[in-house]
Design an enzyme around this catalytic site. Structure first.
Site, short mmCIF file in Angstrom:
data_model
loop_
_atom_site.label_atom_id
_atom_site.label_comp_id
_atom_site.label_asym_id
_atom_site.label_seq_id
_atom_site.Cartn_x
_atom_site.Cartn_y
_atom_site.Cartn_z
CD GLU A 65 -59.18 51.77 -10.99
OE1 GLU A 65 -59.01 51.26 -11.65
OE2 GLU A 65 -59.03 51.61 -9.70
CE LYS A 87 -56.31 48.87 -12.38
NZ LYS A 87 -56.61 50.00 -11.16
CD GLU A 98 -50.87 48.68 -9.32
OE1 GLU A 98 -51.19 49.14 -10.64
OE2 GLU A 98 -51.80 48.60 -8.47
CE LYS A 108 -57.78 47.49 -6.22
NZ LYS A 108 -57.77 48.97 -5.87
CG ASP A 118 -60.36 51.13 -6.61
OD1 ASP A 118 -60.85 50.16 -5.83
OD2 ASP A 118 -59.21 50.90 -6.81
CB SER A 144 -50.08 49.01 -5.30
OG SER A 144 -50.46 49.30 -4.35
P1 PGA Z 1 -53.96 49.83 -4.57
O1 PGA Z 1 -53.75 50.43 -6.07
O2 PGA Z 1 -53.62 48.65 -4.70
O3 PGA Z 1 -52.65 50.66 -4.00
O4 PGA Z 1 -55.36 50.54 -3.98
C1 PGA Z 1 -54.59 49.95 -6.98
C2 PGA Z 1 -55.93 50.77 -7.36
O5 PGA Z 1 -56.03 51.75 -6.83
O6 PGA Z 1 -56.53 50.31 -8.52
ZN ZN Z 2 -57.75 52.37 -8.10
#
Ligand code: PGA
Ligand code: ZN
Length: 410
Positions: free
Chosen positions: A278, A380, A197, A329, A304, A359
């Protein structure tokens, strides 16, 4: 009002170089909504399935075979589009069509509807008349599932410009800290690389990673908890070993029992004055999350993998007081309709929302609008990297808009 006149999908690549799906939805032959789906690396157990059989091509085939069912619908009628997709899918977790397809079709439809009514997407998604900017939260140092061997076990050290009064200052502040950290790291581990990221990925232990991040803030003259604050995504499900019933910190070489994990996290929140923590424990540890939530009312104790943008799981977390903040998300939920229902439940229960990238991202920027429309306190989205900056630049463009004034209250 405008009707969907065509839908077209294609296979493209995300920022990690993995295949994904992009969908074009056009209304009234004129107004194009185009969305390319992102994907995660540390994926929660209960997230929507991204693609049938893990194959983006299978989502594309389903779209090609069924797109007629969506033609003629109002592009702004999110509920109806969602219902048609759910029927097409026929499962509980989008394994029939792929959550990525539901993500792309629903957001692209709304973008097309926004253009047809000469609005910005955030206006089409919300009935509010005034909006506030979410604080950008950016990954400055990466480890865990986002970076290679030798890096910290914890997944992300994050910067939040808590003292900023404008979005311009907020973006600038995060960039300055990211840059300052690079300078400091060059002295400690000149061979460091980048995480998924855009955060730096040095060969440091967890604690050292936090110390060096704090040092970067201080060397710019910032006081932690004032102008800027640090956050951590522990992504603890990555460490949790079900058989041992312990958190295994392989890279640092220690193990935590569930109790020790709470102390480990609490010590970090205290010492580094974290505004944001988180997934501090694993995705099924609702009671341990409750303990942390009651211990740290002034930090965003955030779910999350715990809540996976699923309204039924959030309802359980609310009942157990397992978090005071939650990640949104859209592709964890599947369709934008699902995600907005989740946001509504969170807002009605004082759960602060953090709209988040994945990510593996595309260069799209609709999530900046989704963050505004869902009254998210935080967005975020990383600090650098074309696919991250795209979201920040969209916020900066939107600062020209009369309906958005000031920063959210965290
Ligand atoms: P991911 O990571 O998109 O790989 O799930 C981001 C996060 O865990 O917040
Ligand atoms: Zn996360």
């Amino acid at each position: 009002m405008a009707k969907i006149t065509s839908i077209k999908g294609r296979i493209l690549y995300n920022s990690r170089g993995s295949k994904t799906i992009e969908v074009d939805v056009t209304s009234d032959r004129n107004f194009l909504g185009r969305v390319c789906a992102p994907s995660g690396a540390s994926v929660g157990k209960h997230e929507a399935v991204s693609f049938p059989n893990g194959r983006p091509e299978d989502s594309l085939r389903v779209l090609n075979e069924n797109s007629e069912k969506l033609i003629g619908l109002e592009s702004s009628d999110l509920r109806q589009i969602h219902d048609v997709l759910k029927k097409m899918d026929g499962t509980q977790n989008y394994s029939g069509i792929g959550g990525s397809l539901a993500f792309a079709v629903t957001i692209a439809s709304m973008e097309s509807a926004a253009k047809a009514s000469d609005q910005q997407l955030f206006q089409t998604l919300s009935s509010e008349s005034l909006f506030k900017f979410p604080f950008p939260l950016g990954n400055i140092l990466g480890g865990g599932a986002h970076a290679g061997p030798g890096t910290p076990d914890i997944q992300e050290v994050l910067i939040c410009p808590t003292g900023s009064k404008t979005i311009e200052d907020a973006v600038k502040t995060n960039l300055a800290v990211h840059k300052e950290l690079q300078k400091i790291l060059l002295k400690e581990d000149p061979d460091f690389t980048n995480g998924d990221e855009g955060g730096w990925a040095p060969k440091l232990k967890n604690r050292e990673a936090l110390e060096v991040s704090a040092k970067a803030c201080e060397s710019l003259g910032f006081t932690l908890g004032k102008e800027v604050s640090l956050g951590v995504d522990f992504a603890s499900s990555t460490q949790w070993n079900e058989e041992k019933q312990k958190y295994v910190y392989e890279r640092a070489g220690f193990e935590n029992t569930a109790e020790e994990q709470i102390d480990f996290v609490a010590d970090i929140i205290d010492k580094f004055k974290l505004i944001y923590a988180e997934d501090a424990v694993h995705e099924e540890a609702f009671d341990d999350m409750s303990e942390l939530t009651s211990k740290f009312p002034n930090s965003l104790v955030t779910g999350d993998d715990l809540t996976v943008t699923n309204k039924n799981i959030l309802a359980k977390a609310i009942e157990k007081k397992s978090c005071n903040a939650a990640i949104l998300k859209v592709n964890q939920a599947g369709s934008l309709f699902d995600a907005l229902e989740f946001a509504d439940l969170a807002n009605r229960n004082n759960i602060r929302l953090i709209t988040s990238h994945r990510s593996g991202e595309s260069t799209d920027s609709q999530i900046s609008h989704i963050g505004l429309a869902t009254k998210s306190k935080i967005l975020k989205v990383g600090v650098v990297g074309g696919e991250r900056v795209a979201k920040l630049n969209e916020l900066l463009r939107l600062s020209e808009h009369d309906l958005i004034c000031g920063m959210a209250e965290i």
